[in-house]
Design an enzyme around this catalytic site. Sequence first.
Site, PDB file in Angstrom:
ATOM      1  N   ARG A  59      34.321  37.261  59.453  1.00 63.57           N
ATOM      2  CA  ARG A  59      35.309  37.650  58.453  1.00 63.57           C
ATOM      3  C   ARG A  59      36.346  36.551  58.230  1.00 63.57           C
ATOM      4  O   ARG A  59      37.041  36.539  57.228  1.00 63.57           O
ATOM      5  CB  ARG A  59      35.996  38.957  58.871  1.00 63.57           C
ATOM      6  CG  ARG A  59      36.772  39.624  57.724  1.00 63.57           C
ATOM      7  CD  ARG A  59      37.198  41.036  58.043  1.00 63.57           C
ATOM      8  NE  ARG A  59      38.271  41.100  59.006  1.00 63.57           N
ATOM      9  CZ  ARG A  59      38.163  41.599  60.241  1.00 63.57           C
ATOM     10  NH1 ARG A  59      37.006  42.077  60.658  1.00 63.57           N
ATOM     11  NH2 ARG A  59      39.203  41.637  61.053  1.00 63.57           N
ATOM     12  N   TYR A 112      40.565  41.598  31.519  1.00 65.89           N
ATOM     13  CA  TYR A 112      39.425  42.349  32.038  1.00 65.89           C
ATOM     14  C   TYR A 112      39.891  43.763  32.392  1.00 65.89           C
ATOM     15  O   TYR A 112      40.928  43.937  33.042  1.00 65.89           O
ATOM     16  CB  TYR A 112      38.871  41.629  33.269  1.00 65.89           C
ATOM     17  CG  TYR A 112      37.719  42.328  33.940  1.00 65.89           C
ATOM     18  CD1 TYR A 112      36.606  42.752  33.221  1.00 65.89           C
ATOM     19  CD2 TYR A 112      37.734  42.550  35.312  1.00 65.89           C
ATOM     20  CE1 TYR A 112      35.545  43.380  33.849  1.00 65.89           C
ATOM     21  CE2 TYR A 112      36.678  43.171  35.951  1.00 65.89           C
ATOM     22  CZ  TYR A 112      35.585  43.585  35.210  1.00 65.89           C
ATOM     23  OH  TYR A 112      34.544  44.219  35.836  1.00 65.89           O
ATOM     24  N   ASP A 185      43.888  33.146  35.743  1.00 60.46           N
ATOM     25  CA  ASP A 185      42.465  33.433  35.900  1.00 60.46           C
ATOM     26  C   ASP A 185      41.737  32.581  34.867  1.00 60.46           C
ATOM     27  O   ASP A 185      41.771  32.857  33.667  1.00 60.46           O
ATOM     28  CB  ASP A 185      42.201  34.922  35.663  1.00 60.46           C
ATOM     29  CG  ASP A 185      40.731  35.304  35.862  1.00 60.46           C
ATOM     30  OD1 ASP A 185      39.861  34.420  35.735  1.00 60.46           O
ATOM     31  OD2 ASP A 185      40.454  36.487  36.116  1.00 60.46           O
ATOM     32  N   LYS A 210      30.383  33.914  37.374  1.00 58.97           N
ATOM     33  CA  LYS A 210      30.167  33.482  35.999  1.00 58.97           C
ATOM     34  C   LYS A 210      29.722  32.016  35.935  1.00 58.97           C
ATOM     35  O   LYS A 210      28.667  31.685  36.430  1.00 58.97           O
ATOM     36  CB  LYS A 210      31.447  33.738  35.194  1.00 58.97           C
ATOM     37  CG  LYS A 210      32.067  35.142  35.406  1.00 58.97           C
ATOM     38  CD  LYS A 210      31.119  36.271  35.101  1.00 58.97           C
ATOM     39  CE  LYS A 210      31.797  37.636  35.047  1.00 58.97           C
ATOM     40  NZ  LYS A 210      32.417  38.101  36.293  1.00 58.97           N
TER      41      LYS A 210
END
Length: 394
Positions: A59, A112, A185, A210
Amino acid sequence: MIDIATVIFALDVGERLGRVIDTDAITTPLLNTSAYFFKNTAELIDFKEKRRASFEYGRYGNPTTVVAEQKISALEGAEDTLFMASGMCASTVLLMALVPAGGHLVTTLDCYRKTRIFIETFLPKMGIKATVIDPADIGALESALNEDNVSLFFTESPTNPFLRCVDIKLVSDLCHRKGALVCIDGTFASPLNQKALALGADIVLHSATKFIGGHNDVLGGCISGSEKVISQIRNLHHVLGGVLNPNAAYLIVRGMKTLHLRVQQQNSTAQRMAEVLEAHPKVKRVYYPGLPSHPEHHLAKRQMTGFGGVVSFEVDGNLGTTIQFVDALKIPYIAPSFGGVESIVDQPAIMSYWDLSQSERLKYGIKDNLVRFSFGVEDFEDLKADVLQALEAI
């Protein structure tokens, strides 16, 4: 009868002593492990007291993931980068890490939808308020900065799905005067078309799913900025645990090797297709920063080196007419997401907002005839012929 001792020896041989592997492989090694061992307790204590480097637990990091992070840092000109399991994971952890309970942030109207849902639905549970402004409304930003103790200005640029652009240098100057951080972003731009940190932003975020991954085969999100800011986000990330799988990191590293080639092709195709669409009588409006008709075209020309591979536009018709157009297309897949080598098309009113009524969708500017088209790396003439034929079918 199974010889257990022999099996254990076979499984273990070479593992303990071959842990640090020197290799001449061209490709980045894929290291699938959930934990990292220490040869003795002294090594463990050295690690705890920061005299020895280790990831300790999956992690907290992975060597394959670090390679992906270093590549993004180099592209963005950042001191540090942190990868997480998805773009949304990166967005939500960032917002929780950088805006204190009871704090205030500023964001933009066009974004978004899942990001908007998190800001409007989940952050208020922590007493966090948000001022929502038009991407070009600098006056509204100044008012919020003067009236509220704003910790963060968080926006996409270009935005989803109307590809609005924010003046990154100007908003960064304004926010920094009031002690607020700026996060851009830049998913729609990719690190090649826009350098948000060089323009003054503190943090740049990408959905690596993306353009960065680029092959529609992996989920991932990354945040880049100063070591100080990224460390603050990393501390919360280690608690929440939205870890990027090493296999995903490997695919992202592989995808980035062709990023410049893919983005160059997608920029060119999208620009040319935007011009074709804008001139077509069956298209009412086109949203693309590379067009002079775009409200922030001159800004985009100043702060971007390319305008991206996504074009949004409104068909001259209603919901049914637009469905007819989308269904007539042969090359693109009807799917969410964008930025991959395969072209993708979707009707936001159905793909992302179908659970809302038409009037509710219109509050966000989502008309029934809106189409978002992500152009891949297919031949331009083939894509053009496909789009024109589909338009003639309505």
